[in-house]
Design a protein around this motif. Structure first.
Motif, PDB file in Angstrom:
ATOM      1  N   PHE A  21       0.822  -1.215   0.000  1.00  0.00           N
ATOM      2  CA  PHE A  21       0.000   0.000   0.000  1.00  0.00           C
ATOM      3  C   PHE A  21       0.852   1.260   0.000  1.00  0.00           C
ATOM      4  N   LEU A  24       2.203   1.861  -3.493  1.00  0.00           N
ATOM      5  CA  LEU A  24       1.306   2.091  -4.631  1.00  0.00           C
ATOM      6  C   LEU A  24       1.531   3.446  -5.318  1.00  0.00           C
ATOM      7  N   ILE A  25       1.457   4.536  -4.582  1.00  0.00           N
ATOM      8  CA  ILE A  25       1.625   5.850  -5.222  1.00  0.00           C
ATOM      9  C   ILE A  25       3.039   6.015  -5.795  1.00  0.00           C
ATOM     10  N   GLU A  59      -9.296   4.186  -8.218  1.00  0.00           N
ATOM     11  CA  GLU A  59      -9.827   5.162  -7.265  1.00  0.00           C
ATOM     12  C   GLU A  59      -8.719   6.114  -6.817  1.00  0.00           C
ATOM     13  N   THR A  60      -7.576   5.552  -6.527  1.00  0.00           N
ATOM     14  CA  THR A  60      -6.449   6.383  -6.087  1.00  0.00           C
ATOM     15  C   THR A  60      -5.943   7.275  -7.212  1.00  0.00           C
ATOM     16  N   PHE A  63      -7.665  10.474  -8.401  1.00  0.00           N
ATOM     17  CA  PHE A  63      -7.789  11.562  -7.432  1.00  0.00           C
ATOM     18  C   PHE A  63      -6.712  12.632  -7.608  1.00  0.00           C
ATOM     19  N   TYR A  64      -5.531  12.229  -8.056  1.00  0.00           N
ATOM     20  CA  TYR A  64      -4.379  13.128  -8.034  1.00  0.00           C
ATOM     21  C   TYR A  64      -4.160  13.871  -9.355  1.00  0.00           C
ATOM     22  N   HIS A  65      -3.704  15.114  -9.232  1.00  0.00           N
ATOM     23  CA  HIS A  65      -3.495  15.957 -10.421  1.00  0.00           C
ATOM     24  C   HIS A  65      -2.489  15.374 -11.408  1.00  0.00           C
ATOM     25  N   PHE A  66      -1.426  14.799 -10.863  1.00  0.00           N
ATOM     26  CA  PHE A  66      -0.305  14.433 -11.742  1.00  0.00           C
ATOM     27  C   PHE A  66      -0.290  12.962 -12.143  1.00  0.00           C
ATOM     28  N   LEU A  67      -1.412  12.274 -11.953  1.00  0.00           N
ATOM     29  CA  LEU A  67      -1.504  10.906 -12.442  1.00  0.00           C
ATOM     30  C   LEU A  67      -2.611  10.886 -13.483  1.00  0.00           C
TER      31      LEU A  67
END
Lengths: 145, 417
Positions: A21, A24-25, A59-60, A63-67
């Motif tokens: 986990f 992951l990012i 889902e993750t 959510f993020y601007h740079f992905l």
């Protein structure tokens, strides 16, 4: 999955004490920076490698601007449009970019504060700072890319 | 101590580890670990110093640490390097020019709460600084100040960097934890607080970069001496990010409570740029309501700014104003601020998710002259009452507060054609 990518996945997982986990990012960041987007195929691979369900990965990452799930042919130039940059003329730069969209060798996107307010107007290209931007500098940049 | 110069943190700027050691770097670490000062004594010293969090909320650091249950098996310390409050760039300076001071601060703080692993959560926008920090960590490992049995003590520690992926909300400590756990950055409902259930359910302390950079300095001079700097409720120095319409922008270190906002603009920022008309000052990043030009003769510290109905927040001073013929641009700036909150609202809580859009709509209507300013203020006030304290974090209510404040204070300017 290529050997190179697999090696990198292992390296990241190891760095984060084999916690899937926590990894992951960082893994998503790596793919994004390496390939410019995150493909369905890569998501399957990441899911398999980390043992995290695909829907959670979607889902993750959404959510993020740079992905991004979107494949892009060109690099993206991020231009800050927050208050300190606006005070120094970020708007003129954005207008120029919008008007000359077809002539540009890169894509551009408005973004929120990038912590370069003392070098306003500022931007990021490949996550490297672009300081005290001007239309001239944008033109030069366009030549180089 | 003078009003501003190279006071505490700036004195520890160093290109490489040798230069840092020459400047007295790691002496605090040697004192703490070498002399075997017990962890609770370190916490005590930080409590005495009066140090308050430099990320935005100003919570007493020593108190935060003391909430960590001592008997917990696993604990974490996280350095919050996700500064994203528009106008803020002071942590960037520390990461670039004083990474060793930060690392020393992280090690001492981790020892105080007995955490064996710490993380630096670095915002993706600062990816260009990643290598600099990585290298500084490696250098510290190489000279034996990180790793197993540091300085012959029984304390082991490792520091790892975690890169975010672009979200302002991840600077909020519980959203940051969610993000590190591989999820979207939704703030958690509190309690439980991170000190009880933080990263993967373990007790965790999350401190801002500048907060941690102060720790070696406090251990070096002693908490009581540190508390003599500044004023009783705002001790020590602060790094101010100064931007906007000043001649000289940048990061300045000031002694808290000893210099006024006007002096910061005039003396450090060398005044407002030529041909510009000063309209006001945002004293703590855009979540802080603006101050009018006649309200800035107050000292820069937590309390003085709160008394004026704003806050020192992240220490970001944005000086704003326009050339004489451009005053009507103020609404555009306010719209950009509201747009920021609208974009960055994470979507977890309805009042904020919907409210930030509603506030944005009201501004659109004011711009088109479909709504009067007074009416706008009333609607926003109603929205604010539906947000206040009802969301997992203060993002939404900040949006309402600053918009209302701008509309009230600048109604004459905003009514200009």
């Amino acid at each position: 999955m290529s050997e190179k990518i697999k090696e990198k996945f292992k390296e990241i997982l190891e760095y984060y004490d084999n916690n899937p986990f926590l990894s992951l990012i960082p893994i998503l960041n790596f793919i994004q920076d390496e390939e410019g987007f995150i493909s369905e195929e890569r998501i399957k691979e990441i899911s398999e490698f980390l043992g995290i369900k695909e829907n959670l990965i979607y889902e993750t990452l959404t959510f993020y601007h740079f992905l991004s799930l979107e494949k892009k042919d060109k690099k993206t130039l991020y231009i800050c449009k927050n208050i300190s940059c606006l005070l120094e003329g970020a708007e003129e730069i954005l207008e120029y970019l919008k008007e000359n969209k077809d002539k540009l060798n890169f894509d551009f996107k408005e973004c929120e504060c990038i912590g370069l307010c003392d070098f306003a107007p500022a931007g990021l290209l490949d996550f490297k700072p672009l300081k005290n931007l001007s239309i001239e500098k944008i033109k030069e940049l366009n030549e180089k890319i | 101590m003078k009003k501003s110069e190279t006071l505490l943190i700036k004195k520890k700027y160093a290109e490489n580890i040798d230069e840092y050691i020459q400047k007295g770097g790691f002496l605090s670490l040697k004192k703490v670990l070498g002399d075997g000062i017990p962890p609770e004594k370190v916490i005590e010293e930080v409590k005495k110093s009066g140090l308050r969090g430099r990320g935005g909320a100003g919570f007493p650091t020593g108190l935060k640490w003391s909430f960590i249950p001592r008997d917990a098996e696993k604990k974490f310390l996280i350095c919050n390097a996700d500064e994203g409050e528009p106008g803020t760039f002071k942590d960037r300076e520390i990461l670039l020019y004083a990474p060793y001071l930060l690392i020393e601060g992280i090690i001492i703080s981790s020892y105080a709460i007995q955490a064996e692993v710490s993380y630096i959560y670095l915002r993706k926008e600062y990816k260009w600084i990643y290598d600099r920090i990585y290298k500084a960590i490696r250098e510290t490992e190489e000279i034996g100040f990180l790793g197993k049995n540091i300085l012959g003590s029984s304390f082991n520690h490792r520091i790892k960097i975690f890169l975010g992926a672009g979200a302002y909300i991840c600077g909020e400590e519980t959203a940051l934890l969610e993000s590190m756990e591989g999820k979207k950055g939704f703030p958690r409902l509190k309690p439980p607080y991170p000190a009880d259930k933080g990263l993967f359910g373990n007790p965790t302390v999350i401190n801002n970069v500048e907060t941690l950079a102060n720790i070696p300095i406090i251990m070096e001079m002693g908490g009581e001496n540190y508390a003599k700097i500044g004023v009783p409720k705002s001790t020590g120095t602060r790094l101010i990010s100064l931007s906007g319409i000043v001649r000289k922008k940048g990061v300045f270190e000031i002694e808290q409570g000893k210099i006024t906002i006007r002096e910061i603009i005039e003396d450090l920022g060398e005044g407002v740029k030529e041909n510009y008309h000063l309209l006001g000052v945002i004293p703590g990043g855009i979540s802080a309501p603006p101050l009018l030009p006649d309200e800035i003769d107050i000292t820069y510290d937590f309390e003085s700014i709160i008394e004026k109905g704003s806050m020192s927040g992240s220490g970001a001073i944005i000086v704003f104003g326009f050339k004489e013929d451009k005053k009507n641009e103020l609404l555009k700036f306010l719209k950009s601020a509201v747009n920021f909150f609208k974009e960055e609202s994470c979507g977890k809580c309805t009042p904020c998710r919907e409210g930030t859009w509603a506030i944005n709509d009201i501004l659109e209507k004011i711009e088109k002259r479909e709504t009067q300013i007074e009416e706008g203020v009333e609607i926003i006030d109603g929205l604010y009452k539906k947000m206040k304290g009802l969301c997992a974090c203060p993002l939404g209510e900040s949006c309402a507060i600053i918009t209302e404040s701008f509309l009230k204070k600048y109604s004459d300017v905003l009514n200009l054609k």
